[in-house]
Scaffold this motif. Structure first.
Motif, PDB file in Angstrom:
ATOM      1  N   LEU A   2       0.828  -1.201   0.000  1.00  0.00           N
ATOM      2  CA  LEU A   2       0.000   0.000   0.000  1.00  0.00           C
ATOM      3  C   LEU A   2       0.864   1.254   0.000  1.00  0.00           C
ATOM      4  O   LEU A   2       0.573   2.232  -0.708  1.00  0.00           O
ATOM      5  N   GLU A   3       1.955   1.237   0.752  1.00  0.00           N
ATOM      6  CA  GLU A   3       2.845   2.395   0.803  1.00  0.00           C
ATOM      7  C   GLU A   3       3.522   2.623  -0.543  1.00  0.00           C
ATOM      8  O   GLU A   3       3.739   3.763  -0.962  1.00  0.00           O
ATOM      9  N   VAL A   4       3.862   1.531  -1.252  1.00  0.00           N
ATOM     10  CA  VAL A   4       4.445   1.674  -2.594  1.00  0.00           C
ATOM     11  C   VAL A   4       3.458   2.399  -3.506  1.00  0.00           C
ATOM     12  O   VAL A   4       3.828   3.332  -4.227  1.00  0.00           O
ATOM     13  N   SER A   5       2.196   1.982  -3.481  1.00  0.00           N
ATOM     14  CA  SER A   5       1.176   2.610  -4.331  1.00  0.00           C
ATOM     15  C   SER A   5       1.013   4.083  -3.982  1.00  0.00           C
ATOM     16  O   SER A   5       0.954   4.946  -4.863  1.00  0.00           O
ATOM     17  N   ARG A   6       0.948   4.382  -2.705  1.00  0.00           N
ATOM     18  CA  ARG A   6       0.755   5.767  -2.290  1.00  0.00           C
ATOM     19  C   ARG A   6       1.959   6.639  -2.643  1.00  0.00           C
ATOM     20  O   ARG A   6       1.801   7.802  -3.022  1.00  0.00           O
TER      21      ARG A   6
END
Length: 455
Positions: A330-334
């Motif tokens: 999720l952090e990669v996407s954000r």
């Protein structure tokens, strides 16, 4: 009778840095294995080592380099760039002996492991590191970036995606071509004095310039299509690759979009109408998935896909809740969306694949993410609840207004019904009077259209 080509084999290499724990390291190697399988390779083994950094010329220590060479038939030595010629029979004998020694199979009691054709490293490598590993293993070497670029190349379908991927491939190849080449001889005739390498580099620069021109023309058309949708209700599905975005897209829109259990099955933006259809319509777009260490050239190339997220009214961050590393994903996407400024777009977290999550784990996720929408894209009742949440979000943004449509502009009635919800309709001496509910921007645009002179 045609013989089927043998499946190419790969061995994976991982470097565990001090800041990476065992779970994250294992998950990264597992993800790399899925990337490699997406390319059609069979994974026959892996070599992993704890290191302080990834800057060493051969990447691995001598012992691990020998272990790696055991999978490929190399000698495990970073030899000269111009090795002495050997007879083919002797080379085969020495390769087999080296593999047996590295795997403890010198007595012939255990079967030798399948020979790997390619070494895949879970990090971005410098050209010199690639060259050193190739000399030590006698096999082709690819880093993580090279694998991702190749997958994008194979999966691109539209003209825009193909142009974008070719540009990214050329940018990836250019520095490696420069440093891995032996230099080549001087050209004769036109361009005399240029080496073969100089000529290849110039061809790449020329081709990149040509691709940029073609891509700009294609993207102008895409920009025009998006401009026509600017005042419409738009939802973009974003998230890590293989999080289930395409399955959710199919469930929400009833469209036959591609759904595969593969990484990067979707590279092209798909836009469909939310079903059951509402007034005004809600458009749903499925976007390319993100991944750890997504090459910057690919992020830059897929401008139109990312712009779809930037210009959306609502982002749905789709996460595979069954994956133990979902928070890192999720952090990669954000972080990628922050790069283009899309973090300012309203968003909701969607924890997908809940049918694969145990009951106790579900309670933990609910406590940790109380605002999240928990669902399975394969459960109709979950998809229906998400549909209602999407409609509820837009309802909160809407306002009511009165539109007076002159009799001379009745041709706009279809556009009005497409852009806003008509609550009531009446007539007076000037024309049609409509009570509508819609987004402020859509209402303002319609008012401008009705006030403009016919032309």
């Amino acid at each position: 009778m045609e013989t089927k080509a043998p499946t190419p084999r790969a061995v994976l290499v991982g470097i565990q840095l001090p800041e990476v724990d065992d779970i994250a390291h294992a998950a990264s190697l597992e993800e790399l294995g899925r990337l490699v399988k997406t390319l059609g390779y069979e994974v026959v083994g892996q070599v992993s080592q704890r290191r302080e950094g990834t800057g060493a010329g051969a990447l691995l220590g001598s012992g691990k380099l020998t272990e790696l060479a055991g999978f490929t038939g190399g000698d495990g030595q970073v030899t000269s760039m111009a090795p002495a010629a050997r007879a083919k029979a002797r080379a085969r004998f020495e390769g087999a002996a080296g593999a047996a020694a590295a795997t403890g199979d010198s007595d012939g009691e255990d079967a030798a492991p399948p020979r790997a054709d390619v070494v895949i490293v879970d990090h971005e490598l410098s050209p010199s590191q690639i060259r050193n590993l190739e000399r030590a293993t006698g096999a082709e070497v690819l880093d993580r970036t090279g694998v991702i670029v190749e997958i994008f190349h194979r999966h691109a379908k539209t003209r825009e995606a193909k142009l974008q991927v070719e540009m990214a491939r050329l940018k990836y190849v250019a520095p490696r071509l420069r440093e891995s080449s032996g230099g080549g001889g001087r050209q004769q005739g036109p361009g005399a004095g240029e080496t073969t390498l100089d000529l290849d580099r110039r061809k790449i620069r020329d081709r990149l310039a040509e691709l940029r021109g073609q891509l700009e023309a294609v993207q102008r058309d895409s920009d025009n299509r998006r401009a026509a949708r600017r005042d419409q209700l738009r939802v973009a599905l974003v998230g890590y690759t293989n999080a289930g975005k395409s399955s959710l897209m199919r469930a929400l829109t009833g469209s036959a979009v591609l759904v595969e259990d593969k990484l990067f099955a979707t590279l092209d933006t798909t836009v469909r109408i939310l079903q059951p259809e509402t007034r005004p319509r809600v458009l749903v777009s499925d976007t390319v998935g993100f991944i750890k260490q997504l090459p910057h050239d690919l992020v830059a190339s897929f401008r139109s896909t990312l712009t779809e997220a930037l210009e959306a009214s609502l982002l749905l961050f789709v996460v595979d809740a069954s994956d133990p590393t979902y928070e890192a994903q999720l952090e990669v996407s954000r972080s990628v969306l922050r790069e283009i400024g899309a973090d300012a777009v309203p968003s909701r977290l969607v924890l997908n694949k809940m049918d694969r999550v145990e009951e106790g784990r579900r309670a933990e996720l609910a406590a940790k993410h109380p605002e999240a929408i928990m669902l399975s894209a394969h459960a109709p009742e979950d998809v229906s609840a998400l549909h209602d949440r999407i409609i509820g979000f837009f309802e909160a943004e809407m306002e009511e207004a009165t539109l007076s449509l002159p009799y001379a502009r009745q041709g706009l009635i279809g556009e009005i019904y497409d852009s806003v919800r008509v609550l009531a309709e009446d007539y007076d001496e000037r024309g049609r009077v409509l009570q509508v509910r819609g987004l402020p921007g859509a209402i303002a645009r319609l008012q401008r259209r009705m006030a403009a002179p016919e032309g």
